[in-house]
Each structure stands twice: as C-alpha cells, then as structure tokens.
Design a protein around this motif. Sequence first.
Motif, PDB file in Angstrom:
ATOM      1  N   THR A 119       0.818  -1.205   0.000  1.00 16.47           N
ATOM      2  CA  THR A 119       0.000   0.000   0.000  1.00 16.47           C
ATOM      3  C   THR A 119       0.855   1.259   0.000  1.00 16.47           C
ATOM      4  O   THR A 119       2.054   1.227   0.331  1.00 16.47           O
ATOM      5  N   ASP A 120       0.230   2.387  -0.340  1.00 15.02           N
ATOM      6  CA  ASP A 120       0.924   3.670  -0.303  1.00 15.02           C
ATOM      7  C   ASP A 120       1.367   4.006   1.113  1.00 15.02           C
ATOM      8  O   ASP A 120       2.432   4.605   1.316  1.00 15.02           O
ATOM      9  N   ALA A 121       0.558   3.635   2.094  1.00 18.92           N
ATOM     10  CA  ALA A 121       0.908   3.899   3.491  1.00 18.92           C
ATOM     11  C   ALA A 121       2.169   3.132   3.883  1.00 18.92           C
ATOM     12  O   ALA A 121       3.033   3.649   4.603  1.00 18.92           O
ATOM     13  N   GLU A 122       2.286   1.909   3.406  1.00 20.05           N
ATOM     14  CA  GLU A 122       3.483   1.109   3.702  1.00 20.05           C
ATOM     15  C   GLU A 122       4.710   1.695   3.013  1.00 20.05           C
ATOM     16  O   GLU A 122       5.810   1.701   3.586  1.00 20.05           O
ATOM     17  N   LEU A 123       4.543   2.202   1.809  1.00 19.56           N
ATOM     18  CA  LEU A 123       5.658   2.839   1.112  1.00 19.56           C
ATOM     19  C   LEU A 123       6.081   4.119   1.831  1.00 19.56           C
ATOM     20  O   LEU A 123       7.270   4.411   1.943  1.00 19.56           O
ATOM     21  N   ALA A 124       5.106   4.881   2.306  1.00 16.31           N
ATOM     22  CA  ALA A 124       5.409   6.107   3.036  1.00 16.31           C
ATOM     23  C   ALA A 124       6.182   5.788   4.317  1.00 16.31           C
ATOM     24  O   ALA A 124       7.136   6.490   4.680  1.00 16.31           O
ATOM     25  N   ARG A 125       5.758   4.724   4.994  1.00 15.17           N
ATOM     26  CA  ARG A 125       6.451   4.301   6.216  1.00 15.17           C
ATOM     27  C   ARG A 125       7.878   3.871   5.897  1.00 15.17           C
ATOM     28  O   ARG A 125       8.812   4.195   6.638  1.00 15.17           O
ATOM     29  N   LEU A 126       8.070   3.150   4.790  1.00 18.67           N
ATOM     30  CA  LEU A 126       9.412   2.738   4.399  1.00 18.67           C
ATOM     31  C   LEU A 126      10.290   3.959   4.129  1.00 18.67           C
ATOM     32  O   LEU A 126      11.447   4.013   4.553  1.00 18.67           O
ATOM     33  N   GLY A 127       9.744   4.950   3.427  1.00 10.42           N
ATOM     34  CA  GLY A 127      10.508   6.165   3.161  1.00 10.42           C
ATOM     35  C   GLY A 127      10.920   6.862   4.441  1.00 10.42           C
ATOM     36  O   GLY A 127      12.045   7.371   4.556  1.00 10.42           O
ATOM     37  N   GLN A 128      10.026   6.869   5.420  1.00  9.33           N
ATOM     38  CA  GLN A 128      10.329   7.480   6.711  1.00  9.33           C
ATOM     39  C   GLN A 128      11.446   6.713   7.420  1.00  9.33           C
ATOM     40  O   GLN A 128      12.367   7.315   7.992  1.00  9.33           O
ATOM     41  N   LEU A 129      11.377   5.389   7.391  1.00  4.69           N
ATOM     42  CA  LEU A 129      12.402   4.570   8.034  1.00  4.69           C
ATOM     43  C   LEU A 129      13.763   4.798   7.403  1.00  4.69           C
ATOM     44  O   LEU A 129      14.786   4.875   8.107  1.00  4.69           O
ATOM     45  N   VAL A 130      13.795   4.915   6.074  1.00  8.32           N
ATOM     46  CA  VAL A 130      15.063   5.146   5.378  1.00  8.32           C
ATOM     47  C   VAL A 130      15.657   6.485   5.808  1.00  8.32           C
ATOM     48  O   VAL A 130      16.854   6.581   6.121  1.00  8.32           O
ATOM     49  N   GLU A 131      14.835   7.525   5.843  1.00  5.01           N
ATOM     50  CA  GLU A 131      15.336   8.845   6.239  1.00  5.01           C
ATOM     51  C   GLU A 131      15.814   8.835   7.683  1.00  5.01           C
ATOM     52  O   GLU A 131      16.870   9.406   8.005  1.00  5.01           O
ATOM     53  N   GLU A 132      15.068   8.191   8.568  1.00  7.24           N
ATOM     54  CA  GLU A 132      15.468   8.123   9.973  1.00  7.24           C
ATOM     55  C   GLU A 132      16.797   7.392  10.126  1.00  7.24           C
ATOM     56  O   GLU A 132      17.651   7.785  10.932  1.00  7.24           O
ATOM     57  N   THR A 133      16.981   6.325   9.359  1.00  9.46           N
ATOM     58  CA  THR A 133      18.236   5.566   9.413  1.00  9.46           C
ATOM     59  C   THR A 133      19.413   6.423   8.984  1.00  9.46           C
ATOM     60  O   THR A 133      20.479   6.415   9.614  1.00  9.46           O
ATOM     61  N   LEU A 134      19.231   7.177   7.908  1.00  7.90           N
ATOM     62  CA  LEU A 134      20.314   8.024   7.399  1.00  7.90           C
ATOM     63  C   LEU A 134      20.618   9.169   8.352  1.00  7.90           C
ATOM     64  O   LEU A 134      21.787   9.501   8.588  1.00  7.90           O
ATOM     65  N   ARG A 135      19.583   9.772   8.922  1.00  6.28           N
ATOM     66  CA  ARG A 135      19.802  10.881   9.853  1.00  6.28           C
ATOM     67  C   ARG A 135      20.463  10.386  11.143  1.00  6.28           C
ATOM     68  O   ARG A 135      21.220  11.118  11.783  1.00  6.28           O
ATOM     69  N   ALA A 136      20.169   9.154  11.524  1.00  2.00           N
ATOM     70  CA  ALA A 136      20.729   8.596  12.759  1.00  2.00           C
ATOM     71  C   ALA A 136      22.239   8.414  12.671  1.00  2.00           C
ATOM     72  O   ALA A 136      22.906   8.267  13.699  1.00  2.00           O
ATOM     73  N   THR A 137      22.799   8.451  11.459  1.00  2.00           N
ATOM     74  CA  THR A 137      24.251   8.335  11.317  1.00  2.00           C
ATOM     75  C   THR A 137      24.957   9.574  11.843  1.00  2.00           C
ATOM     76  O   THR A 137      26.158   9.538  12.133  1.00  2.00           O
ATOM     77  N   GLY A 138      24.220  10.690  11.938  1.00  2.00           N
ATOM     78  CA  GLY A 138      24.816  11.923  12.426  1.00  2.00           C
ATOM     79  C   GLY A 138      25.566  12.709  11.372  1.00  2.00           C
ATOM     80  O   GLY A 138      26.107  13.774  11.647  1.00  2.00           O
ATOM     81  N   SER A 139      25.594  12.192  10.157  1.00  2.00           N
ATOM     82  CA  SER A 139      26.281  12.881   9.061  1.00  2.00           C
ATOM     83  C   SER A 139      25.263  13.580   8.177  1.00  2.00           C
ATOM     84  O   SER A 139      24.198  13.032   7.893  1.00  2.00           O
ATOM     85  N   CYS A 140      25.594  14.788   7.730  1.00  2.00           N
ATOM     86  CA  CYS A 140      24.666  15.519   6.866  1.00  2.00           C
ATOM     87  C   CYS A 140      24.891  15.183   5.392  1.00  2.00           C
ATOM     88  O   CYS A 140      24.077  15.535   4.541  1.00  2.00           O
ATOM     89  N   ASP A 141      25.992  14.517   5.076  1.00  2.00           N
ATOM     90  CA  ASP A 141      26.289  14.106   3.699  1.00  2.00           C
ATOM     91  C   ASP A 141      26.460  12.589   3.670  1.00  2.00           C
ATOM     92  O   ASP A 141      27.373  12.052   4.315  1.00  2.00           O
ATOM     93  N   VAL A 142      25.596  11.891   2.951  1.00  6.67           N
ATOM     94  CA  VAL A 142      25.665  10.431   2.895  1.00  6.67           C
ATOM     95  C   VAL A 142      25.841   9.972   1.452  1.00  6.67           C
ATOM     96  O   VAL A 142      25.227  10.536   0.540  1.00  6.67           O
ATOM     97  N   PRO A 143      26.677   8.959   1.202  1.00  9.93           N
ATOM     98  CA  PRO A 143      26.834   8.426  -0.151  1.00  9.93           C
ATOM     99  C   PRO A 143      25.532   7.794  -0.638  1.00  9.93           C
ATOM    100  O   PRO A 143      24.755   7.258   0.161  1.00  9.93           O
ATOM    101  N   SER A 144      25.309   7.842  -1.938  1.00 14.12           N
ATOM    102  CA  SER A 144      24.087   7.265  -2.499  1.00 14.12           C
ATOM    103  C   SER A 144      24.009   5.768  -2.220  1.00 14.12           C
ATOM    104  O   SER A 144      22.905   5.215  -2.091  1.00 14.12           O
ATOM    105  N   ASP A 145      25.158   5.101  -2.121  1.00 15.46           N
ATOM    106  CA  ASP A 145      25.148   3.669  -1.805  1.00 15.46           C
ATOM    107  C   ASP A 145      24.527   3.406  -0.436  1.00 15.46           C
ATOM    108  O   ASP A 145      23.865   2.387  -0.221  1.00 15.46           O
ATOM    109  N   ASP A 146      24.747   4.331   0.507  1.00 21.89           N
ATOM    110  CA  ASP A 146      24.172   4.166   1.839  1.00 21.89           C
ATOM    111  C   ASP A 146      22.644   4.260   1.801  1.00 21.89           C
ATOM    112  O   ASP A 146      21.956   3.626   2.603  1.00 21.89           O
TER     113      ASP A 146
END
Length: 200
Positions: A119-146
């Motif tokens: 569902t769209d809701a599940e995709l939205a949740r996945l997008g949120q999880l991805v952003e939270e994971t990247l922000r949790a690294t503490g770096s403002c610049d992340v490689p596209s591979d990450d």
Amino acid sequence: MRIPDIVVTTCGLSTGCGAVTRSDGNLTGLAIVTMPQGEGDDMYCPYCRHTDSRVLDSRVCDDGLAIRRRRQCPSCNARFTTVEQMQLNVIKRSGVIEPFDREKVIAGVRAACKGRPVTDAELARLGQLVEETLRATGSCDVPSDDVGVAILGPLRELDAVAYLRFASVYRHWEDPDDFSTEIANLRLQATNTTERQSHD
C-alpha cells in the motif's frame, strides 16, 4: 474566517530558506519564506514580513531529529511554528551532491513493488524509516550507496519479491545464481525467525 496556522519547515540552520504549509481544514498551500543570510535565529514573519520573531516555546520532536519552535511576530503579533532539522544531502557516484528526497526513495521502491500487495501507506512508512536511518548516522552528507543499503532492510521485511527486484538492480546482478543465492538467504532467515517465534 480564522487565519490558518502556519508551519515553517526550515532547510537547516542559517540556510536562508523554508517552506510554509497553511492548513485550515479546507485549504492547503505551499510557499517560500526567506531567512536572513547568516542569521539562523531570525526569520521573516510569513504574515507581515517583519524581519524578527520571538521564540515562545521550543520542543524536540521526531525522536531528536528536529526542533519545533513556536514563534510570535513583535510587529503584527501573529504566531507561527517553525520546524528545524539538519539538511541531509546525498553524494551521488558522479560526485554531485543533492538534497535527500524521500519521495525519490518511495518512487524507486514503488517501481519494484509494481503488482505486489503493497500500500501507499506502507511505502510512506518505508521512506520514513530510510530517512530516519540516514539521519541517525549523524552525518549531513551520505553516499548514495548508503541510501540503497538503508532501503534494502525495510523492503525485505515489507515484500520479498519487491526486495529481490530492487536488490537485483541496486547490486547489479547479472547471473541467475545471484537470485538463487539471495532466495536461499531469505528462506534461511524466514526459518530462523519461525524457530525463534516458536521458542518464545
């Protein structure tokens, strides 16, 4: 008619830009608000454009990833809310740096989920999880591979077929054995999960 509240989402501290969303239940709009360059604590009032505002209240939100500030304009006395968060950038393989866009993540995953019961809701949740994971690294610049790596985990949990589709492109699989190996890994993980649940 009551003037709708305004929420200003800033692009980072002292970046000179912000997005304003108005919502009164019937109207939703988007506009740009300018922050004076070099003055991260100042913001033009979105109602009268006065060059200063007073912070009434500050609260941490989004599990510490953002700060929500309630402000009041000393000129027109209007109140509005700003949300400040770290600007997250993606470093592409070509060396180009561009702002992280959650919608791009969702669009890429949606293509892999075509024809799947996602569902769209599940995709939205996945997008949120991805952003939270990247922000949790503490770096403002992340490689596209990450970004790709951050997608694989939640997508594997969401839909195995979509995961295989996405992984085959992201990891540049060229041999059927690559699929067979990953399918075997998925089956092993499923078996281990089932065994742990039965022991619990």
